[in-house]
Write a protein that holds these residues in place. Sequence first.
Motif, PDB file in Angstrom:
ATOM      1  N   GLY A  62     -40.715  -5.990   3.798  1.00 12.21           N
ATOM      2  CA  GLY A  62     -40.197  -7.348   3.596  1.00 12.21           C
ATOM      3  C   GLY A  62     -39.876  -8.017   4.912  1.00 12.21           C
ATOM      4  O   GLY A  62     -38.944  -8.824   5.009  1.00 12.21           O
ATOM      5  N   GLY A  72     -41.141 -10.347   6.493  1.00 12.72           N
ATOM      6  CA  GLY A  72     -41.264 -11.805   6.570  1.00 12.72           C
ATOM      7  C   GLY A  72     -40.091 -12.526   5.928  1.00 12.72           C
ATOM      8  O   GLY A  72     -40.021 -13.754   5.957  1.00 12.72           O
ATOM      9  N   LEU A  96     -33.790 -11.597   5.839  1.00 14.87           N
ATOM     10  CA  LEU A  96     -33.167 -10.469   6.529  1.00 14.87           C
ATOM     11  C   LEU A  96     -34.211  -9.688   7.319  1.00 14.87           C
ATOM     12  O   LEU A  96     -33.969  -9.289   8.457  1.00 14.87           O
ATOM     13  CB  LEU A  96     -32.479  -9.535   5.516  1.00 14.87           C
ATOM     14  N   GLY A  97     -35.394  -9.479   6.706  1.00 16.20           N
ATOM     15  CA  GLY A  97     -36.429  -8.681   7.364  1.00 16.20           C
ATOM     16  C   GLY A  97     -36.763  -9.212   8.742  1.00 16.20           C
ATOM     17  O   GLY A  97     -36.900  -8.448   9.704  1.00 16.20           O
ATOM     18  N   ALA A 140     -47.636  -4.656  -0.363  1.00 12.79           N
ATOM     19  CA  ALA A 140     -46.972  -4.949  -1.648  1.00 12.79           C
ATOM     20  C   ALA A 140     -46.416  -3.622  -2.168  1.00 12.79           C
ATOM     21  O   ALA A 140     -47.188  -2.689  -2.454  1.00 12.79           O
ATOM     22  CB  ALA A 140     -47.972  -5.550  -2.628  1.00 12.79           C
ATOM     23  N   GLU A 185     -45.168  -2.475  -4.830  1.00 16.03           N
ATOM     24  CA  GLU A 185     -45.479  -1.925  -6.157  1.00 16.03           C
ATOM     25  C   GLU A 185     -46.806  -1.160  -6.143  1.00 16.03           C
ATOM     26  O   GLU A 185     -47.142  -0.466  -7.110  1.00 16.03           O
ATOM     27  CB  GLU A 185     -45.494  -3.031  -7.228  1.00 16.03           C
ATOM     28  N   ALA A 240     -36.307  -3.676   2.936  1.00  9.86           N
ATOM     29  CA  ALA A 240     -35.689  -4.983   2.656  1.00  9.86           C
ATOM     30  C   ALA A 240     -36.534  -5.812   1.694  1.00  9.86           C
ATOM     31  O   ALA A 240     -36.098  -6.862   1.230  1.00  9.86           O
ATOM     32  CB  ALA A 240     -35.487  -5.757   3.960  1.00  9.86           C
ATOM     33  N   ALA A 241     -37.755  -5.348   1.374  1.00  6.93           N
ATOM     34  CA  ALA A 241     -38.622  -6.124   0.474  1.00  6.93           C
ATOM     35  C   ALA A 241     -38.031  -6.127  -0.926  1.00  6.93           C
ATOM     36  O   ALA A 241     -37.529  -5.110  -1.407  1.00  6.93           O
ATOM     37  CB  ALA A 241     -40.019  -5.504   0.435  1.00  6.93           C
ATOM     38  N   ALA A 242     -38.087  -7.267  -1.566  1.00  9.85           N
ATOM     39  CA  ALA A 242     -37.624  -7.367  -2.956  1.00  9.85           C
ATOM     40  C   ALA A 242     -38.108  -8.684  -3.527  1.00  9.85           C
ATOM     41  O   ALA A 242     -38.366  -9.638  -2.775  1.00  9.85           O
ATOM     42  CB  ALA A 242     -36.095  -7.316  -3.021  1.00  9.85           C
ATOM     43  N   THR A 245     -36.675 -11.593  -4.998  1.00 13.38           N
ATOM     44  CA  THR A 245     -35.278 -12.056  -4.965  1.00 13.38           C
ATOM     45  C   THR A 245     -35.064 -13.347  -5.764  1.00 13.38           C
ATOM     46  O   THR A 245     -33.961 -13.906  -5.718  1.00 13.38           O
ATOM     47  CB  THR A 245     -34.826 -12.290  -3.507  1.00 13.38           C
ATOM     48  N   THR A 252     -27.555  -5.337  -3.796  1.00 10.33           N
ATOM     49  CA  THR A 252     -26.944  -6.643  -4.037  1.00 10.33           C
ATOM     50  C   THR A 252     -25.605  -6.569  -4.754  1.00 10.33           C
ATOM     51  O   THR A 252     -25.350  -5.626  -5.515  1.00 10.33           O
ATOM     52  CB  THR A 252     -27.932  -7.493  -4.873  1.00 10.33           C
ATOM     53  N   SER A 255     -24.363  -9.755  -0.026  1.00 12.23           N
ATOM     54  CA  SER A 255     -24.230 -10.889  -0.944  1.00 12.23           C
ATOM     55  C   SER A 255     -24.524 -12.213  -0.246  1.00 12.23           C
ATOM     56  O   SER A 255     -24.356 -12.344   0.965  1.00 12.23           O
ATOM     57  CB  SER A 255     -22.806 -10.937  -1.500  1.00 12.23           C
TER      58      SER A 255
HETATM   59  N1  LIG Z   1     -30.781 -13.373  -0.704  1.00 11.11           N
HETATM   60  C1  LIG Z   1     -29.599 -12.935  -1.113  1.00 11.11           C
HETATM   61  O1  LIG Z   1     -28.668 -13.706  -1.355  1.00 11.11           O
HETATM   62  C2  LIG Z   1     -29.373 -11.451  -1.286  1.00 11.11           C
HETATM   63  C3  LIG Z   1     -28.135 -11.030  -1.766  1.00 11.11           C
HETATM   64  C4  LIG Z   1     -27.909  -9.655  -1.902  1.00 11.11           C
HETATM   65  C5  LIG Z   1     -28.894  -8.745  -1.593  1.00 11.11           C
HETATM   66  N2  LIG Z   1     -30.103  -9.184  -1.152  1.00 11.11           N
HETATM   67  C6  LIG Z   1     -31.131  -8.192  -0.858  1.00 11.11           C
HETATM   68  O2  LIG Z   1     -31.348  -8.214   0.533  1.00 11.11           O
HETATM   69  C7  LIG Z   1     -32.732  -7.937   0.808  1.00 11.11           C
HETATM   70  C8  LIG Z   1     -33.291  -9.040   1.689  1.00 11.11           C
HETATM   71  O3  LIG Z   1     -33.145 -10.277   1.006  1.00 11.11           O
HETATM   72  P1  LIG Z   1     -33.600 -11.648   1.658  1.00 11.11           P
HETATM   73  O4  LIG Z   1     -32.515 -12.630   1.422  1.00 11.11           O
HETATM   74  O5  LIG Z   1     -34.130 -11.429   3.028  1.00 11.11           O
HETATM   75  O6  LIG Z   1     -34.780 -12.018   0.654  1.00 11.11           O
HETATM   76  P2  LIG Z   1     -36.186 -12.719   0.958  1.00 11.11           P
HETATM   77  O7  LIG Z   1     -36.046 -13.720   2.039  1.00 11.11           O
HETATM   78  O8  LIG Z   1     -36.694 -13.148  -0.383  1.00 11.11           O
HETATM   79  O9  LIG Z   1     -37.033 -11.499   1.520  1.00 11.11           O
HETATM   80  C9  LIG Z   1     -37.642 -10.567   0.692  1.00 11.11           C
HETATM   81  C10 LIG Z   1     -39.030 -10.371   1.193  1.00 11.11           C
HETATM   82  O10 LIG Z   1     -39.683  -9.435   0.310  1.00 11.11           O
HETATM   83  C11 LIG Z   1     -40.999  -9.914   0.115  1.00 11.11           C
HETATM   84  N3  LIG Z   1     -41.547  -9.420  -1.146  1.00 11.11           N
HETATM   85  C12 LIG Z   1     -41.459  -9.957  -2.371  1.00 11.11           C
HETATM   86  N4  LIG Z   1     -42.144  -9.227  -3.252  1.00 11.11           N
HETATM   87  C13 LIG Z   1     -42.685  -8.205  -2.545  1.00 11.11           C
HETATM   88  C14 LIG Z   1     -43.521  -7.128  -2.892  1.00 11.11           C
HETATM   89  N5  LIG Z   1     -43.957  -6.963  -4.150  1.00 11.11           N
HETATM   90  N6  LIG Z   1     -43.885  -6.246  -1.938  1.00 11.11           N
HETATM   91  C15 LIG Z   1     -43.465  -6.424  -0.649  1.00 11.11           C
HETATM   92  N7  LIG Z   1     -42.709  -7.456  -0.250  1.00 11.11           N
HETATM   93  C16 LIG Z   1     -42.310  -8.330  -1.202  1.00 11.11           C
HETATM   94  C17 LIG Z   1     -40.889 -11.415   0.118  1.00 11.11           C
HETATM   95  O11 LIG Z   1     -42.146 -11.982   0.442  1.00 11.11           O
HETATM   96  P3  LIG Z   1     -42.646 -13.339  -0.281  1.00 11.11           P
HETATM   97  O12 LIG Z   1     -41.504 -14.298  -0.184  1.00 11.11           O
HETATM   98  O13 LIG Z   1     -43.833 -13.703   0.509  1.00 11.11           O
HETATM   99  O14 LIG Z   1     -42.956 -12.957  -1.690  1.00 11.11           O
HETATM  100  C18 LIG Z   1     -39.844 -11.660   1.196  1.00 11.11           C
HETATM  101  O15 LIG Z   1     -40.440 -11.883   2.450  1.00 11.11           O
HETATM  102  C19 LIG Z   1     -33.411  -7.805  -0.545  1.00 11.11           C
HETATM  103  O16 LIG Z   1     -33.526  -6.454  -0.869  1.00 11.11           O
HETATM  104  C20 LIG Z   1     -32.452  -8.489  -1.510  1.00 11.11           C
HETATM  105  O17 LIG Z   1     -32.547  -7.950  -2.812  1.00 11.11           O
HETATM  106  C21 LIG Z   1     -30.358 -10.523  -0.982  1.00 11.11           C
END
Ligand SMILES: NC(=O)c1ccc[n+]([C@@H]2O[C@H](COP(=O)([O-])OP(=O)(O)OC[C@H]3O[C@@H](n4cnc5c(N)ncnc54)[C@H](OP(=O)(O)O)[C@@H]3O)[C@@H](O)[C@H]2O)c1
Length: 298
Positions: free
Chosen positions: A7, A9, A12-13, A54, A56, A76-78, A80, A119, A164
């Motif tokens: 993740g 891109g 957080l990543g 990806a 999955e 960090a990929a998810a 979200t 989360t 969070s």
């Molecule tokens: N955002 C929040 O408020 C929050 C809160 C608590 C915990 N978290 C956790 O913190 C981590 C980082 O979150 P973040 O805010 O940085 O989220 P983010 O900006 O959405 O980053 C997640 C990355 O994972 C990628 N991704 C999505 N589906 C994927 C797949 N099938 N295989 C590989 N990569 C995939 C996304 O790419 P695309 O966008 O190109 O699909 C995106 O670049 C995650 O694990 C999230 O669950 C986030």
Amino acid sequence: MRVLVTGAGGQLGSDLVIALSGAVPPAGRRRALLGPEGGGAGVDVAGLDHTSLAVEDRTAVLEAVLAIRPDVVVHAAAWTAVDACEGDPDRAFAVNALGTRHVAEAARMVDAHVVYLSTDYVFDGFSARPYVEWDEPHPLSVYGGSKLGGERECPPGATIVRTSWVCGASGTNMVKTALRLAKGDGPLRFVDDQYGSPTFTADLAAAVVTLGLDRRPGTYHVTNAGSTTWFGFVRAVLEAAGHDAARVEAISTAELDPPRAAARPANSVLDNSALRLGGLPLLPDWHDGLARLVEVLT
Ligand SMILES: NC(=O)c1ccc[n+]([C@@H]2O[C@H](COP(=O)([O-])OP(=O)(O)OC[C@H]3O[C@@H](n4cnc5c(N)ncnc54)[C@H](OP(=O)(O)O)[C@@H]3O)[C@@H](O)[C@H]2O)c1
């Protein structure tokens, strides 16, 4: 020491890749890797974004990890998109839970330490106090359930970091949304009955790197200090950017029109007790992180 970030891109990543690029492994581990002199070893970072990997896809994950042979995988990929997850639970669990199983399996093959990002939405929010790491999770949403599934796929000894309300310079988040809306003259209505801790990726990434490179086992709540509601947060964003914060109106979750597909916890404030009780550094107050991010974005 080589670290793979999934993740890469994302919000957080991308900051994890930056933080790791300047990181030095802890002294003990450096000695273990390089012998008594230790020094001179930085961290070799491999960041894979969604288009490169990806999660999955089990074969792709195994191939990537076997090719890179990391010492640590920061996962960090998810998926979200919390509301979209309600409409497609299969995709949510395939990415967030099964994807983590694949990462864990691949990490085991190369003896890599796993750091998993989780989360506050694993909790139902009915608690009257901040949640500690040892509280029982009970997610209200598909997203929260799928991320809890991911926690359960982590191998013994993994670092699980629950955070969070994540905001960073890349990607979309509430700070960017509020700054965009502040430029228009439309209404700014935000809920004043959901409490959480805004957390900024620069601070979070540094803490994740420290825990991950040190291979700290167990669950850590890692958020910026302090808490607020979404209404309070948006007001603070506008104030920090020099806009009129009085424009922001408070509404209740029940007044949201249309209602959101996914239920959110009313209180998802995380007590960072494992950091605090373990004598590890706590993150600064969220106003501090907000001021730094607003400066970058404006
Ligand atoms: N955002 C929040 O408020 C929050 C809160 C608590 C915990 N978290 C956790 O913190 C981590 C980082 O979150 P973040 O805010 O940085 O989220 P983010 O900006 O959405 O980053 C997640 C990355 O994972 C990628 N991704 C999505 N589906 C994927 C797949 N099938 N295989 C590989 N990569 C995939 C996304 O790419 P695309 O966008 O190109 O699909 C995106 O670049 C995650 O694990 C999230 O669950 C986030």
